[in-house]
Design a protein around this motif. Structure first.
Motif, PDB file in Angstrom:
ATOM      1  N   THR A   1      19.106  42.956  41.977  1.00 57.38           N
ATOM      2  CA  THR A   1      19.392  43.402  43.345  1.00 57.38           C
ATOM      3  C   THR A   1      20.842  43.196  43.759  1.00 57.38           C
ATOM      4  O   THR A   1      21.209  43.538  44.895  1.00 57.38           O
ATOM      5  N   ARG A   2      21.618  42.631  42.867  1.00 56.90           N
ATOM      6  CA  ARG A   2      23.018  42.365  43.217  1.00 56.90           C
ATOM      7  C   ARG A   2      23.759  43.682  43.449  1.00 56.90           C
ATOM      8  O   ARG A   2      23.351  44.746  42.971  1.00 56.90           O
ATOM      9  N   ARG A   3      24.882  43.590  44.147  1.00 52.54           N
ATOM     10  CA  ARG A   3      25.794  44.718  44.317  1.00 52.54           C
ATOM     11  C   ARG A   3      26.932  44.548  43.316  1.00 52.54           C
ATOM     12  O   ARG A   3      27.475  43.436  43.171  1.00 52.54           O
ATOM     13  N   THR A   4      27.316  45.604  42.620  1.00 52.12           N
ATOM     14  CA  THR A   4      28.340  45.527  41.578  1.00 52.12           C
ATOM     15  C   THR A   4      29.544  46.370  41.972  1.00 52.12           C
ATOM     16  O   THR A   4      29.408  47.577  42.206  1.00 52.12           O
ATOM     17  N   LEU A   5      30.703  45.732  42.040  1.00 48.09           N
ATOM     18  CA  LEU A   5      31.958  46.405  42.358  1.00 48.09           C
ATOM     19  C   LEU A   5      32.844  46.355  41.125  1.00 48.09           C
ATOM     20  O   LEU A   5      33.169  45.266  40.626  1.00 48.09           O
ATOM     21  N   LEU A   6      33.231  47.499  40.629  1.00 54.07           N
ATOM     22  CA  LEU A   6      34.033  47.584  39.410  1.00 54.07           C
ATOM     23  C   LEU A   6      35.395  48.187  39.767  1.00 54.07           C
ATOM     24  O   LEU A   6      35.461  49.342  40.196  1.00 54.07           O
ATOM     25  N   PHE A   7      36.460  47.395  39.594  1.00 63.01           N
ATOM     26  CA  PHE A   7      37.817  47.833  39.902  1.00 63.01           C
ATOM     27  C   PHE A   7      38.611  47.947  38.609  1.00 63.01           C
ATOM     28  O   PHE A   7      38.603  47.022  37.776  1.00 63.01           O
ATOM     29  N   SER A   8      39.305  49.055  38.449  1.00 63.00           N
ATOM     30  CA  SER A   8      40.071  49.291  37.232  1.00 63.00           C
ATOM     31  C   SER A   8      41.207  50.251  37.535  1.00 63.00           C
ATOM     32  O   SER A   8      41.076  51.141  38.387  1.00 63.00           O
ATOM     33  N   ALA A   9      42.341  50.056  36.855  1.00 56.12           N
ATOM     34  CA  ALA A   9      43.460  50.971  37.059  1.00 56.12           C
ATOM     35  C   ALA A   9      43.120  52.370  36.545  1.00 56.12           C
ATOM     36  O   ALA A   9      43.533  53.377  37.117  1.00 56.12           O
ATOM     37  N   THR A  10      42.342  52.431  35.460  1.00 62.55           N
ATOM     38  CA  THR A  10      41.894  53.707  34.894  1.00 62.55           C
ATOM     39  C   THR A  10      40.415  53.595  34.571  1.00 62.55           C
ATOM     40  O   THR A  10      39.862  52.501  34.466  1.00 62.55           O
ATOM     41  N   ILE A  11      39.773  54.737  34.405  1.00 61.30           N
ATOM     42  CA  ILE A  11      38.339  54.759  34.073  1.00 61.30           C
ATOM     43  C   ILE A  11      38.155  55.479  32.739  1.00 61.30           C
ATOM     44  O   ILE A  11      37.738  56.649  32.697  1.00 61.30           O
ATOM     45  N   PRO A  12      38.484  54.834  31.622  1.00 59.40           N
ATOM     46  CA  PRO A  12      38.215  55.456  30.322  1.00 59.40           C
ATOM     47  C   PRO A  12      36.721  55.436  30.009  1.00 59.40           C
ATOM     48  O   PRO A  12      35.905  54.893  30.767  1.00 59.40           O
ATOM     49  N   LYS A  13      36.363  55.997  28.873  1.00 59.32           N
ATOM     50  CA  LYS A  13      34.955  56.133  28.513  1.00 59.32           C
ATOM     51  C   LYS A  13      34.222  54.801  28.443  1.00 59.32           C
ATOM     52  O   LYS A  13      33.091  54.692  28.941  1.00 59.32           O
ATOM     53  N   PRO A  14      34.789  53.731  27.843  1.00 57.71           N
ATOM     54  CA  PRO A  14      34.068  52.445  27.810  1.00 57.71           C
ATOM     55  C   PRO A  14      33.764  51.897  29.204  1.00 57.71           C
ATOM     56  O   PRO A  14      32.706  51.297  29.415  1.00 57.71           O
ATOM     57  N   ILE A  15      34.671  52.108  30.164  1.00 55.89           N
ATOM     58  CA  ILE A  15      34.431  51.651  31.527  1.00 55.89           C
ATOM     59  C   ILE A  15      33.302  52.455  32.160  1.00 55.89           C
ATOM     60  O   ILE A  15      32.424  51.912  32.846  1.00 55.89           O
ATOM     61  N   ALA A  16      33.302  53.755  31.930  1.00 54.72           N
ATOM     62  CA  ALA A  16      32.240  54.603  32.472  1.00 54.72           C
ATOM     63  C   ALA A  16      30.876  54.193  31.909  1.00 54.72           C
ATOM     64  O   ALA A  16      29.865  54.190  32.640  1.00 54.72           O
ATOM     65  N   GLN A  17      30.820  53.839  30.622  1.00 52.10           N
ATOM     66  CA  GLN A  17      29.562  53.400  30.028  1.00 52.10           C
ATOM     67  C   GLN A  17      29.090  52.086  30.622  1.00 52.10           C
ATOM     68  O   GLN A  17      27.889  51.894  30.884  1.00 52.10           O
TER      69      GLN A  17
END
Length: 589
Positions: A177-193
């Motif tokens: 139930t947690r909320r997940t915030l993902l911050f990144s300078a770019t969103i390459p494929k590994p980040i999207a996965q």
């Protein structure tokens, strides 16, 4: 200024901090559609991401303007490096101070037992690096059962550093139930996965425009001979005289060597690399904040997440491995609306690679030669005149001393002594190698021929096994010859660049000494830009190089098999060569 859509404690904290308006990423994560949702955010370095996720997670933490009692952490922030984690902890500390937040920092290099005691006493927010957090989790010191929000800061960097397994173990231990915030300078494929696996119905937020270069950073490219890189660094530091400057190197050894060179030259410099303990890093950063040091020499990883308000100059001493590294390095300056300068030092043979990298990153950069010692002295004179002519109220004691000096010396003598004393306090600039007249073209295309110099009628010709097709250029060949042959630039005559070879002449009086030095130094060069270059005496009868070959090139790249010697098969060719027959019949050996 008040921020009506924020909690009063956060609004008061921002106002006290001097905020007049939110940055774009801070404004978007606090809009109504972002409340309560997972966020996948990409924003430029230095855009205020730390305060952004601090504001974004307020809905899960605050109740009537206060943080509730918590025996286990309510929020977890994971950062790639110790420095970034400590910076995040400081930022959240002032942001949530009025709410009574208890924050624990868990990073490698610090006392793990003290961190465990802080976790056992109960904290609201935990900030840490992946490895240390995983260690506390496996030992049972970190309880994530009550976690309401998890934040991954600089997620792309954490994956590049090999922390994927650590991140997955940490996130798997959190409630669904947690909320997940993902911050990144770019969103390459590994980040999207990663986002697809651990986020639900995430809101995509991007404040990165078409131009990836930071708008508050002026990019410059300084071209130098490979032997002049450290000299160019010294002249750049002296020319800009920045309050704080950061120099980026690729390895720990290079950081250590450049730091020692700068300290020996009189610069107040500190070093940051993986070989330094956390205590040493803290002392170095504090010296920069206190202005006891003005120059920081660092590797990419060590400098990740460092935020120095007075940092206005970034120098890429060694070329970044890609555009993302360039962006993250340069993003140490030009933060919070302030202007900054990022300078890339580029050896001549590597200009094409840097030009392609800048074009791919859509970064507009100004190409220029390295500042000379004369440029630095001229800038020193301007700064001294500006300082002396600035209006100031003089004390009575100062005026009395001035009258005594005028009674003993003329105004000219006093002014000259003042200038000399001023120069003595600063490191002297470096005399760089004179590269001769500028080459043609915006990127310095190589000239075909250099003029014949006087005094070299009685000379000996030597040969390099590189030519125009191998990016040969007199501006990096000259320092190479000086270094390998132990001669000065004035002892090298004409340089003739052919398609696949380069010829140059040396006075007959020193030809033997030059040849011996070249033989001794063969294989010792080790430089990235000069290695593999062979220097040999030119073939007999080559008192003057043959004319430029106008025929179409039929061979492959250098090193793809045997090449015909220059002039072979032509009557009266300049070089003597063994017969070489085509086809199976008549092939020798």
């Amino acid at each position: 200024m008040t921020f009506d859509h924020l909690s009063p404690v956060l609004s008061d904290a921002l106002t006290a901090r001097g905020y007049e308006a939110l940055t774009p990423v801070q404004a978007q994560v606090t809009e109504a559609e972002a409340h309560g949702r997972d966020l996948l955010v990409s924003a430029q370095t230095g855009s205020g991401k730390t305060v952004a996720f601090g504001l974004a997670m307020a809905d899960e933490l605050l109740a009537d303007g206060r943080l509730p009692f918590a025996s286990a952490p309510l929020a977890l922030i994971v950062a790639p490096t110790r420095e970034l984690a400590l910076q995040v902890s400081r930022e959240l500390g002032w942001l949530y101070a009025q709410a009574g937040a208890r924050i624990a920092t868990c990073v490698g290099g610090m006392d793990a037992s003290r961190e465990r005691r802080a976790l056992n006493q109960g904290v609201h927010i935990v900030v840490g690096t992946p490895g240390r957090l995983r260690d506390h989790l496996e030992r049972g010191a970190l309880d994530l059962a009550a976690l309401r929000v998890a934040v991954l800061d600089e997620a792309d960097e954490m994956l590049d550093m090999g922390f994927r397994e650590d991140l997955e173990e940490i996130l798997d231990a959190t409630p669904a139930t947690r909320r997940t915030l993902l911050f990144s300078a770019t969103i390459p494929k590994p980040i999207a996965q990663l986002a697809k696996r651990y986020q639900k119905d995430a809101l995509r937020i991007s404040t990165v425009g078409d131009t990836r270069g930071h708008g508050d950073i002026a990019y410059q490219v300084v071209t130098v001979a490979p032997a002049d890189i450290e000299g160019a660094v010294i002249n750049l530091l002296r020319l800009h005289e920045a309050d704080t400057a950061m120099l980026f190197c690729a390895t720990r050894d290079n950081v250590r060597r450049l730091h020692a060179r700068l300290v020996n030259r009189g610069f107040a410099a500190v070093a940051l690399s993986g070989e330094h303990s956390q205590n040493e890093r803290n002392h170095a950063l504090q010296a920069l904040r206190d202005r006891r040091a003005r120059v920081c020499v660092a590797t990419d990883v060590a400098a990740r997440g460092i935020d120095l308000p007075s940092l206005s100059l970034v120098v890429h001493v060694e070329i970044p491995r890609d555009a993302e590294t360039l962006q993250h390095r340069s993003g140490r300056t030009g933060r919070a609306g302030k202007k900054g300068t990022a300078v890339l030092i580029v050896p001549y043979p590597r200009r094409r690679r840097v030009d392609a990298m800048l074009r791919g990153a859509k970064i507009e950069a100004q190409w220029m030669p390295a500042p000379t010692a004369a440029d630095v002295r001229a800038r020193d004179q301007e700064r001294l005149i500006e300082a002396l002519l600035a209006p100031v109220e003089h004390e009575a004691d100062d005026l009395e001393l001035a009258q005594r000096l005028l009674a003993e010396r003329s105004p000219e003598d006093i002014a000259a002594s003042l200038v000399r004393a001023h120069r003595a306090t600063m490191p002297p600039p470096e005399e760089l190698i004179d590269n001769g007249p500028p080459a043609r073209g915006e990127r310095g295309e190589r000239p075909d021929r250099t003029p014949r110099r006087e005094g070299f009628d009685d000379s000996v010709w030597f040969r390099l096994d590189v030519g125009r097709r191998q990016n040969a250029d007199p501006r990096w060949i000259l320092p190479l010859l000086c270094r390998r042959g132990h001669v000065t630039k004035n002892e090298i005559g004409a340089i003739r660049i052919g398609p696949n070879e380069t010829l140059f002449n040396i006075p007959l009086a020193i030809a033997d000494r030059f040849a011996e030095a070249v033989e001794r130094t063969a294989g010792r060069d080790g430089g990235e830009d000069d290695s593999g270059v062979t220097i040999t005496p030119a073939p007999e009868g080559s008192s003057y190089p043959p004319r430029r070959d106008k025929r179409p090139f039929k061979g492959g790249p250098r090193g793809d098999g045997p090449r015909k010697p220059h002039g072979q098969g032509k009557p009266g060719g300049g070089f003597k060569a063994k017969p070489y027959a085509k086809g199976k019949k008549g092939r020798q050996g």
